[in-house]
Design a protein around this motif. Structure first.
Motif, PDB file in Angstrom:
ATOM      1  N   HIS A  44       0.826  -1.207   0.000  1.00 21.08           N
ATOM      2  CA  HIS A  44       0.000   0.000   0.000  1.00 21.08           C
ATOM      3  C   HIS A  44       0.862   1.259   0.000  1.00 21.08           C
ATOM      4  O   HIS A  44       0.516   2.262  -0.636  1.00 21.08           O
ATOM      5  N   LEU A  45       1.995   1.194   0.700  1.00 18.32           N
ATOM      6  CA  LEU A  45       2.867   2.360   0.829  1.00 18.32           C
ATOM      7  C   LEU A  45       3.959   2.398  -0.240  1.00 18.32           C
ATOM      8  O   LEU A  45       4.728   3.375  -0.298  1.00 18.32           O
ATOM      9  N   GLY A  46       4.032   1.359  -1.047  1.00 19.97           N
ATOM     10  CA  GLY A  46       5.087   1.321  -2.050  1.00 19.97           C
ATOM     11  C   GLY A  46       6.451   1.076  -1.457  1.00 19.97           C
ATOM     12  O   GLY A  46       7.459   1.616  -1.926  1.00 19.97           O
ATOM     13  N   LEU A  47       6.494   0.239  -0.419  1.00 25.89           N
ATOM     14  CA  LEU A  47       7.741  -0.082   0.269  1.00 25.89           C
ATOM     15  C   LEU A  47       8.037  -1.563   0.165  1.00 25.89           C
ATOM     16  O   LEU A  47       7.143  -2.369  -0.081  1.00 25.89           O
ATOM     17  N   GLY A  48       9.277  -1.924   0.413  1.00 29.40           N
ATOM     18  CA  GLY A  48       9.588  -3.310   0.676  1.00 29.40           C
ATOM     19  C   GLY A  48       9.183  -3.633   2.101  1.00 29.40           C
ATOM     20  O   GLY A  48       9.225  -2.769   2.981  1.00 29.40           O
ATOM     21  N   VAL A  49       8.775  -4.864   2.345  1.00 31.41           N
ATOM     22  CA  VAL A  49       8.271  -5.203   3.678  1.00 31.41           C
ATOM     23  C   VAL A  49       9.336  -5.014   4.750  1.00 31.41           C
ATOM     24  O   VAL A  49       9.026  -4.720   5.912  1.00 31.41           O
ATOM     25  N   THR A  50      10.610  -5.153   4.383  1.00 31.79           N
ATOM     26  CA  THR A  50      11.668  -4.953   5.380  1.00 31.79           C
ATOM     27  C   THR A  50      11.691  -3.515   5.887  1.00 31.79           C
ATOM     28  O   THR A  50      12.140  -3.256   7.004  1.00 31.79           O
ATOM     29  N   SER A  51      11.216  -2.580   5.060  1.00 31.98           N
ATOM     30  CA  SER A  51      11.163  -1.183   5.506  1.00 31.98           C
ATOM     31  C   SER A  51      10.146  -0.996   6.621  1.00 31.98           C
ATOM     32  O   SER A  51      10.311  -0.135   7.493  1.00 31.98           O
TER      33      SER A  51
END
Length: 233
Positions: A44-51
């Protein structure tokens, strides 16, 4: 993933925890709190999950921070106690209960988290709740209630309003039933003549909610609290 629908990812550390919380609330509002997950939030945020895990070590930690924010936001709309005369305790509790109903009816997901998700409270959120309890108890004991009586008065009012709001919320989710005389269409008049008479002459709602029902129940609790207080003096 590539193509016109692909969403570029932000580099790790380019988003702060408050923005992640904003996104978590947006996603939970859209899909429901039970469907919130770290991978779906990252997408949803356009991030990698590690972020996400860079700032929140687990979903439980994320939910705990959401709970704290929800409590602070909802709590900011509730009447405060600063400068309140303890002898006006009844007026305060009436205002508190009425505002509680309004706020929790309007706040949606925020209210749901504060009301139903006790299991996700972390240490900070739990301490926030207990500090509010402490303020209410201090006020009621200053008004003359014994400590345990003040606690039970507060419990009774809070649980009463919570139950009322849950019933009203469920009615709206299911599609509000007719009100007034239109409710006669829900009744078998021959087998429920008293209900039919009541609906025909009073502004009642057959799911047990409504302003008159709320005020009547709240006055019952406050009347009994006043009797107990006067009897102890």
């Amino acid at each position: 993933m590539s193509g016109p629908q692909a969403r570029s990812r932000r580099p790790r550390g380019s988003i702060d925890p408050e923005k992640i919380l904003d996104g978590a609330f947006e996603l939970a509002e859209r899909d429901g709190l039970d469907n919130l997950s770290m991978p779906s939030l990252a997408a949803h945020l356009g991030l990698g999950v590690t972020s996400i895990y860079w700032h929140f070590r687990s979903k439980e930690e994320l939910l705990s921070r959401m709970a704290l924010r929800a409590m602070e936001t909802v709590g900011s709309r509730m009447p405060g106690l600063d400068g309140r005369d303890p002898q006006q305790w009844r007026a305060f509790l009436h205002e508190y209960a009425t505002t509680f109903r309004q706020v929790h009816s309007e706040a949606g997901l925020l209210a749901e988290i504060t009301r139903l998700r006790v299991g996700i409270y972390g240490k900070e959120a739990t301490a926030h709740v207990f500090r509010n309890y402490e303020k209410i108890l201090a006020y009621l004991t200053a008004a003359g209630f014994r400590l345990e009586t003040g606690w039970y008065v507060y419990c009774s009012i809070t649980l009463y309003v919570n139950g009322f709001v849950l019933n009203e919320t469920q009615r709206l989710r299911n599609g509000a039933p007719p009100v007034g005389r239109q409710q006669l269409g829900l009744l078998d008049v021959d087998s429920t003549p008293l209900l039919a008479e009541l609906v025909g002459r009073e502004p009642v709602i057959l799911d047990l909610t409504g302003d008159n029902s709320f005020k009547f129940g709240l006055d019952l609790v406050l009347d009994r609290a006043e009797q107990i207080l006067l009897g102890s003096q």
